[in-house]
Every structure is written in C-alpha cells, then in structure tokens.
Enzyme design. Structure first.
Site, PDB file in Angstrom:
ATOM      1  N   PHE A 115      39.098  39.143  37.804  1.00  0.00           N
ATOM      2  CA  PHE A 115      40.302  38.299  37.770  1.00  0.00           C
ATOM      3  C   PHE A 115      40.623  37.863  39.207  1.00  0.00           C
ATOM      4  O   PHE A 115      40.522  38.670  40.136  1.00  0.00           O
ATOM      5  CB  PHE A 115      41.462  39.092  37.174  1.00  0.00           C
ATOM      6  N   ASP A 186      39.840  48.018  37.252  1.00  0.00           N
ATOM      7  CA  ASP A 186      41.018  47.314  36.754  1.00  0.00           C
ATOM      8  C   ASP A 186      40.940  47.366  35.228  1.00  0.00           C
ATOM      9  O   ASP A 186      39.997  46.828  34.620  1.00  0.00           O
ATOM     10  CB  ASP A 186      41.018  45.868  37.275  1.00  0.00           C
ATOM     11  N   TYR A 211      52.005  44.842  30.502  1.00  0.00           N
ATOM     12  CA  TYR A 211      52.530  43.805  29.609  1.00  0.00           C
ATOM     13  C   TYR A 211      51.518  43.242  28.615  1.00  0.00           C
ATOM     14  O   TYR A 211      51.872  42.387  27.819  1.00  0.00           O
ATOM     15  CB  TYR A 211      53.146  42.649  30.410  1.00  0.00           C
ATOM     16  N   LYS A 212      50.269  43.724  28.679  1.00  0.00           N
ATOM     17  CA  LYS A 212      49.271  43.189  27.746  1.00  0.00           C
ATOM     18  C   LYS A 212      49.234  44.072  26.489  1.00  0.00           C
ATOM     19  O   LYS A 212      50.160  44.045  25.696  1.00  0.00           O
ATOM     20  CB  LYS A 212      47.922  43.095  28.442  1.00  0.00           C
ATOM     21  N   ARG A 358      41.119  31.421  24.095  1.00  0.00           N
ATOM     22  CA  ARG A 358      41.096  32.886  23.972  1.00  0.00           C
ATOM     23  C   ARG A 358      41.943  33.353  22.785  1.00  0.00           C
ATOM     24  O   ARG A 358      43.048  32.848  22.579  1.00  0.00           O
ATOM     25  CB  ARG A 358      41.663  33.549  25.231  1.00  0.00           C
TER      26      ARG A 358
HETATM   27  C1  LIG Z   1      42.171  41.764  35.136  1.00  0.00           C
HETATM   28  C2  LIG Z   1      43.547  41.398  35.579  1.00  0.00           C
HETATM   29  N1  LIG Z   1      44.074  41.968  36.665  1.00  0.00           N
HETATM   30  C3  LIG Z   1      45.322  41.659  37.080  1.00  0.00           C
HETATM   31  C4  LIG Z   1      46.077  40.734  36.401  1.00  0.00           C
HETATM   32  C5  LIG Z   1      47.452  40.322  36.833  1.00  0.00           C
HETATM   33  O1  LIG Z   1      48.022  41.093  37.784  1.00  0.00           O
HETATM   34  P1  LIG Z   1      49.605  40.993  38.039  1.00  0.00           P
HETATM   35  O2  LIG Z   1      50.269  41.735  36.939  1.00  0.00           O
HETATM   36  O3  LIG Z   1      49.783  41.576  39.370  1.00  0.00           O
HETATM   37  O4  LIG Z   1      49.999  39.550  37.965  1.00  0.00           O
HETATM   38  C6  LIG Z   1      45.571  40.136  35.265  1.00  0.00           C
HETATM   39  C7  LIG Z   1      46.407  39.153  34.526  1.00  0.00           C
HETATM   40  O5  LIG Z   1      46.056  38.599  33.563  1.00  0.00           O
HETATM   41  C8  LIG Z   1      44.282  40.461  34.850  1.00  0.00           C
HETATM   42  O6  LIG Z   1      43.750  39.875  33.778  1.00  0.00           O
END
Ligand SMILES: Cc1ncc(COP(=O)(O)O)c(C=O)c1O
Length: 399
Positions: A115, A186, A211-212, A358
C-alpha cells in the site's frame, strides 16, 4: 451450525435496508454495539463522569484492552499488541525501531504490491534518519528470491489492497529471519478477515487497521504488535508521555514503559477506541477458521457467477482461494462508472485506479443471498452499459 453463527453475527450489524455491502475491506459495517457504546461513553462517561472517567470508565486502559482483543484474532499473546494512532503512524514506529535493531544494515525491502502509505512512510524514515538508508522495491513474486543478507527490514503487506493477492507469511518470515532481517507485516487486510498466527510465524512487528474487517468505524485506531522478547529492546522514536514508564510522574526525561505500553505515544481517541472495543464483541465466539471457510465459499460463488455471465470483466485476484485474502477484484476498463452505477443500485464495492473493481466479503454480515444480488446487479450494469451514463462518470474525491 456455521449458518446459525453467521445469522447471529449478521443480526449484530445495523445495515441499511436494500443495501448489499461489499466494502468491508475498506470500511467495515457498523455493529449496533458500537453505536450503543459511543452513546454510553458520551452520556454517562464524558457527560457525567467528566475527567474522572479516565479511571472510573477505564479509558486509560482501553489501548491495552483493545490491543489484547485484537491480539486474540491475530495469534498474538496478551501484552504484545497495543491499539492507537493510525496504521501509517504505527508503521513509522515499527520501522524506526526495526532499523535500530537491524543496524548497521540499511536496506528496507518491500514490494510494488504494498500500500502506498507503507512505501511513503519508509521513504520519509530514510530521509529523516539521514544515514544512507534506502528503500528497495521488487515485484511481489520476486520477494523471496531477491532477499539477501543486505536487507535490514523486510516490510510487507500480507494482502494486496488492489488484487487481494496474499503472501505466504510463514515462508517469507522464515526467509527474512534466515537472512538476519527484521520482519514487519502490515495486516490491514488480514486482521479480522482470516486466522493469522503472528507467534507461529515468528514475525517481529505487525501493524494494521481497526476500521476494515475489525469494524471499528471511520478512522478507528490502528494497532501495533511487537514480539514479546523484543519489546525491552525497542526504543520508540515517538517517545510520548503515554509510553513513559510513569506518565503521571511527569519526569523531565523519557523512560520507556517496560513492555508493549512503550509503543503508546499520546492521548488515545477515546470515543473511537470505545467504538472499536464494542465492535470486537461481534468476534466473540467466532471461529476464525469457520469465518475463512465462509469467506472463500462466498468469494468463489461470486467469481463463478461473474465469469459465467460477464466476459468483459477479468479476474484480477488469484484464482486459488488459498492465495487470496477476503476480497475479489475484477479488472474492467469502465470499472469506475460501473462501480458508481452499481452503488446507485444499492450494491457497494469500490474502485482503485486504473481499472480495478473491488468486492470485499465479510462473512460476519455478508451471505449467499447478497452475493447473488450483487452478481445479478453487476451483470445488469455491464450488459446494459450503465457505466456510460454521465452521472456515473464524474469522479468523486474518494473512489
Ligand atoms: C495495507 C494498508 N496499510 C495502511 C492503510 C492505511 O493506513 P492509515 O489508516 O494510516 O490511513 C491501508 C488503507 O487502506 C492499507 O490498505
């Protein structure tokens, strides 16, 4: 048995009538427990207890409590996960700590499926350290073979946000360790989506979103995991007062808290943290292996229906479900307009440039009836060329 389980979890969400929600990979749906909890924190804790609520309502311990609850879903023991900040910030914390552990090596190794925020944070860390650190990026398929003993930190996202392609976490962690590198995962698209075994894999650090698939709400706190035996050696770069050994001693100099608490930085966002805490109730009694099985069955059903009726769309996700996370992506040149048309008909997924549609399958609130509706609507949108209408072509800020 598993049908009963998911009927029960479905009833714990408040989804609008007539909506099929396939975007839990981006923002999870709202559990009713989250709404009730935030109301309670407002009315009873903040409203009545005022500042006393830090103690009386347990606000001060929420990051550790929520961290432990997330830990239970990702194979991390109590005391190894702390909730707070965003994934980007937690990645900064993990990366700066990992580079210190890996000195004098200076290479951060990642892949082009990562990401963007992960790569951007790594670039910023290299610049900030000013000691010749560099970020090397290879294709996801090349990670295993390109790893070598120059690598300080291997930093990967398990599930590719665009295609849903899933790395072999155990294999790559083992490979990283064999090369003497520190491993950071991650888990943004993993936590709450399928079983994760951080301890079993031997990962050093992990971060992820609240939040996912964890359904903590927009901008929910993220989390960070540090392997228990590494914790005393981690020197936090964000050495804030909440990570101090004695925050309320107000000493002039920083002394890190003994364990995972040192990865706290400042005051936690209590209302969001409370929403996430309550959202995690939905996972109580959920067997993550049953959830994974269901997610695969739903995804396979969707792929089969779309491929049978929509040759215009190409599967962008791996065909083998073992190599996917909990999302399915299709490439379609008119994907943006098609997604807008679909959303207008109550089927919510999202779009990632240049052409990826998606669809996330969160079995806690998505069932086979929703898959059937979504597939039927998508076929209608594509066959009817509804994506071509001007109202669906105008790009929103968030896609
Ligand atoms: C793999 C991944 N890392 C990090 C993030 C986002 O990070 P943050 O919550 O700091 O915006 C996302 C957001 O979709 C993501 O898909």
């Amino acid at each position: 048995m598993s049908d009963d389980l998911f009927r029960r979890t479905r009833a714990m969400f408040d989804l609008p009538k007539g909506v099929v929600y396939l975007d839990g990979n981006s923002l999870g749906a709202m559990p009713t427990s989250a709404r009730e909890r935030v109301r309670r924190e407002l009315d009873e804790s903040w409203g009545r207890q005022l500042i006393r609520a830090w103690n009386s309502a347990g606000w001060i311990d929420l990051p550790a409590r929520v961290g432990d609850r997330i830990g239970a879903l990702i194979g991390a023991p109590k005391g190894s996960v702390i909730a707070g900040d965003s994934t980007s910030i937690n990645l900064f914390k993990a990366l700066t700590a990992a580079l210190e552990l890996a000195a004098p090596r200076r290479v951060i190794f990642s892949d082009s499926g990562n990401f963007p925020t992960d790569l951007y944070v790594a670039e910023g860390v290299c610049r900030l350290l000013g000691r010749g650190h560099e970020l090397k990026i290879v294709d996801p398929e090349a990670v295993e073979s390109a790893l070598d003993e120059s690598v300080a930190v291997l930093m990967l996202t398990e599930v590719d946000y665009r295609t849903g392609r899933r790395h072999d976490m155990r294999l790559l962690t083992e490979k990283a360790k064999a090369c003497g590198a520190v491993m950071i995962w991650d888990l943004a698209h993993s936590a709450g989506a399928f079983p994760v075994d951080l301890v079993g894999c031997g990962a050093d650090f992990a971060v992820g979103c609240g939040y996912k698939y964890l359904n903590g709400g927009p901008g929910a706190p993220a989390f960070i995991y540090v392997r228990p035996d590494l914790q005393p050696r981690v020197a936090p770069a964000l050495s804030g007062w909440m990570g101090h050994a004695a925050p309320f001693a107000f000493e002039l100099s920083y002394r890190p808290a003994p364990a995972i608490e040192r990865l706290r930085a400042g005051t936690p966002p209590v209302l969001s943290m409370a929403a996430l805490d309550a959202a995690l109730d939905v996972f109580e009694g959920v067997d993550m292996f049953a959830l994974r099985k269901r997610s695969i069955a739903l995804s396979e059903d969707f792929i089969r229906r779309i491929e049978a009726e929509c040759p215009e769309l190409q599967l962008a996700s791996p065909r083998d479900p073992a190599e996917r996370g909990s999302q399915v992506s299709f490439r379609f040149a008119e994907g943006y307009g098609a997604m807008q048309a679909l959303i207008a008909r109550g089927v919510i997924g999202d779009f990632r440039a240049p052409d990826v549609m998606r669809f996330g399958f969160a079995p806690l609130y998505v069932g086979f009836a929703e898959v059937e509706t979504a597939a039927r609507m998508l076929v209608g949108v594509v066959r009817g060329r509804l994506w071509d209408r001007p109202e669906y072509r105008a790009r929103n800020k968030v896609t």
